[in-house]
Scaffold this motif. Sequence first.
Motif, short mmCIF file in Angstrom:
data_model
loop_
_atom_site.label_atom_id
_atom_site.label_comp_id
_atom_site.label_asym_id
_atom_site.label_seq_id
_atom_site.Cartn_x
_atom_site.Cartn_y
_atom_site.Cartn_z
N ILE A 215 0.83 -1.21 0.00
CA ILE A 215 0.00 0.00 0.00
C ILE A 215 0.87 1.26 0.00
CG2 ILE A 215 -1.65 1.34 1.35
CD1 ILE A 215 -3.01 -1.24 2.12
N MET A 216 1.92 1.27 0.80
CA MET A 216 2.80 2.44 0.85
C MET A 216 3.47 2.69 -0.49
SD MET A 216 2.32 3.70 3.78
CE MET A 216 3.59 4.96 3.76
N GLN A 217 3.91 1.62 -1.14
CA GLN A 217 4.57 1.78 -2.43
C GLN A 217 3.58 2.16 -3.53
OE1 GLN A 217 7.85 1.92 -2.73
NE2 GLN A 217 7.86 1.60 -0.52
N LEU A 218 2.35 1.64 -3.44
CA LEU A 218 1.31 2.04 -4.39
C LEU A 218 1.05 3.54 -4.30
CD1 LEU A 218 -1.35 -0.84 -4.19
CD2 LEU A 218 0.04 -0.21 -6.17
N ILE A 219 0.87 4.02 -3.08
CA ILE A 219 0.60 5.44 -2.88
C ILE A 219 1.76 6.29 -3.41
CG2 ILE A 219 0.25 7.24 -1.15
CD1 ILE A 219 -1.20 5.14 0.56
N GLY A 220 3.00 5.90 -3.04
CA GLY A 220 4.15 6.65 -3.49
C GLY A 220 4.33 6.62 -5.00
N SER A 221 4.02 5.50 -5.63
CA SER A 221 4.19 5.37 -7.08
C SER A 221 3.17 6.21 -7.83
CB SER A 221 4.08 3.90 -7.48
OG SER A 221 5.09 3.13 -6.88
N PHE A 222 1.93 6.23 -7.36
CA PHE A 222 0.93 7.06 -8.02
C PHE A 222 1.27 8.54 -7.89
CE2 PHE A 222 -2.06 3.39 -7.93
CZ PHE A 222 -2.51 3.48 -9.23
N THR A 275 -8.93 3.07 -4.59
CA THR A 275 -9.39 1.83 -5.24
C THR A 275 -8.31 0.77 -5.24
OG1 THR A 275 -10.90 3.10 -6.66
CG2 THR A 275 -10.31 0.87 -7.37
N PHE A 276 -7.11 1.14 -5.62
CA PHE A 276 -6.00 0.17 -5.66
C PHE A 276 -5.62 -0.28 -4.26
CE2 PHE A 276 -5.59 1.19 -10.04
CZ PHE A 276 -4.82 0.18 -10.62
N SER A 277 -5.67 0.62 -3.28
CA SER A 277 -5.36 0.23 -1.91
C SER A 277 -6.40 -0.74 -1.37
CB SER A 277 -5.27 1.47 -1.02
OG SER A 277 -4.25 2.35 -1.46
N GLY A 278 -7.67 -0.46 -1.66
CA GLY A 278 -8.73 -1.36 -1.24
C GLY A 278 -8.62 -2.72 -1.91
N ALA A 279 -8.27 -2.72 -3.20
CA ALA A 279 -8.10 -3.99 -3.92
C ALA A 279 -6.93 -4.79 -3.34
CB ALA A 279 -7.86 -3.72 -5.40
N ALA A 280 -5.86 -4.09 -2.96
CA ALA A 280 -4.71 -4.78 -2.35
C ALA A 280 -5.10 -5.38 -1.01
CB ALA A 280 -3.55 -3.79 -2.18
N ARG A 286 -7.94 -12.42 1.06
CA ARG A 286 -8.29 -13.63 0.34
C ARG A 286 -7.10 -14.58 0.25
NH1 ARG A 286 -13.48 -14.99 -1.16
NH2 ARG A 286 -12.68 -15.81 -3.15
N TRP A 287 -5.93 -14.01 0.03
CA TRP A 287 -4.74 -14.84 -0.11
C TRP A 287 -4.38 -15.51 1.21
CZ3 TRP A 287 0.33 -14.16 1.89
CH2 TRP A 287 1.28 -15.03 1.36
N VAL A 288 -4.46 -14.76 2.31
CA VAL A 288 -4.17 -15.33 3.63
C VAL A 288 -5.17 -16.43 3.95
CG1 VAL A 288 -4.10 -14.85 6.10
CG2 VAL A 288 -3.04 -13.27 4.48
N HIS A 289 -6.44 -16.20 3.62
CA HIS A 289 -7.47 -17.21 3.87
C HIS A 289 -7.19 -18.47 3.06
CE1 HIS A 289 -11.40 -18.89 4.82
NE2 HIS A 289 -11.60 -19.08 3.53
N TYR A 290 -6.72 -18.29 1.81
CA TYR A 290 -6.41 -19.44 0.97
C TYR A 290 -5.21 -20.22 1.53
CZ TYR A 290 -4.50 -22.01 -3.01
OH TYR A 290 -3.98 -22.98 -3.81
N MET A 291 -4.19 -19.49 2.01
CA MET A 291 -3.00 -20.14 2.55
C MET A 291 -3.31 -20.90 3.83
SD MET A 291 -0.62 -19.61 0.39
CE MET A 291 0.79 -20.15 1.32
#
Length: 292
Positions: A215-222, A275-280, A286-291
């Motif tokens: 999330i931090m890198q997404l925000i910084g990249s945008f 939107t991207f932060s919420g998707a992440a 979901r990924w943790v639940h799958y693992m």
Amino acid sequence: MKNKDYWVAYGFLAPWLVGLFVFSLFPIVASLYLSFTSYDMLNPPVWGGLDNYRDIFTDKQFYQSLKVTLTYVLCGVPFELAFALLLAIVLNHSLSKAVNVYRGIYYIPSLIGGSVSVALLWRQIFGSEGLINDMLALLGVTGTSWIANPKTALITIIILKVWQFGSPMVIFLAGLKQIPKEMYEAAAIDGAGRRQSFFRVTLPLLSPVILFNLIMQLIGSFQAFTPAYIISGGSGGPVNSTLFYTLYLYQQGFQNYQMGVASAMAWILLLLIATFSGAAFWTSRRWVHYME
């Protein structure tokens, strides 16, 4: 309010509160209002409703800047995090006495990577007579002007993004230190190899740290602006191949004096980041639940 301790506390908080309301909340509210107006900084704003948003969504340059920024984010962030995690794992298992020195060296790019001086240096390195072409010449390969080539200009900025892996690496390293060794010992007893231990122990337990870094890198990249502005000379060239969203926003606001349009673009960027932060966050859960 009769308690003096409250007044003392608010007295110490006053500088921060003034900064919050004057330099943060007020500009946010003001930009929302200006996004619905026609404003050139020279004349009073004139209410225009949704005109700015309609102009934005019919502007080809807007979609080009969005395409460039999404390419930068979707390519740069995963490679940066993967490289940071790899080095964090190596340093975490290193027995060298100089491991702390290595951590400091690897962290330096995160401190200076977003500066103007590094962007200028990057422009020279990937220039037609830069270091990259000098190295290729030793191999008998004729290089090109990577910055002036529309096919490679954005790649050079993505490489600069990946190079700034120090900050997420340090955070990954701190997260790895918190994983109990007993978890790996138990996995080894169950017959798990290094690969299974990584996917079944390290990644699930490190998922909160991965999400934070993502999330931090997404925000910084945008919000990336300096590399594109310096390397392209503020034009977003060649052929708009480095026209970042923030750079186009800057051009609209401070070169074309369309502050209303720039404010609307800023709010669209805010929604895009949310939107991207919420998707992440959703994908991580979901990924943790799958693992599990």
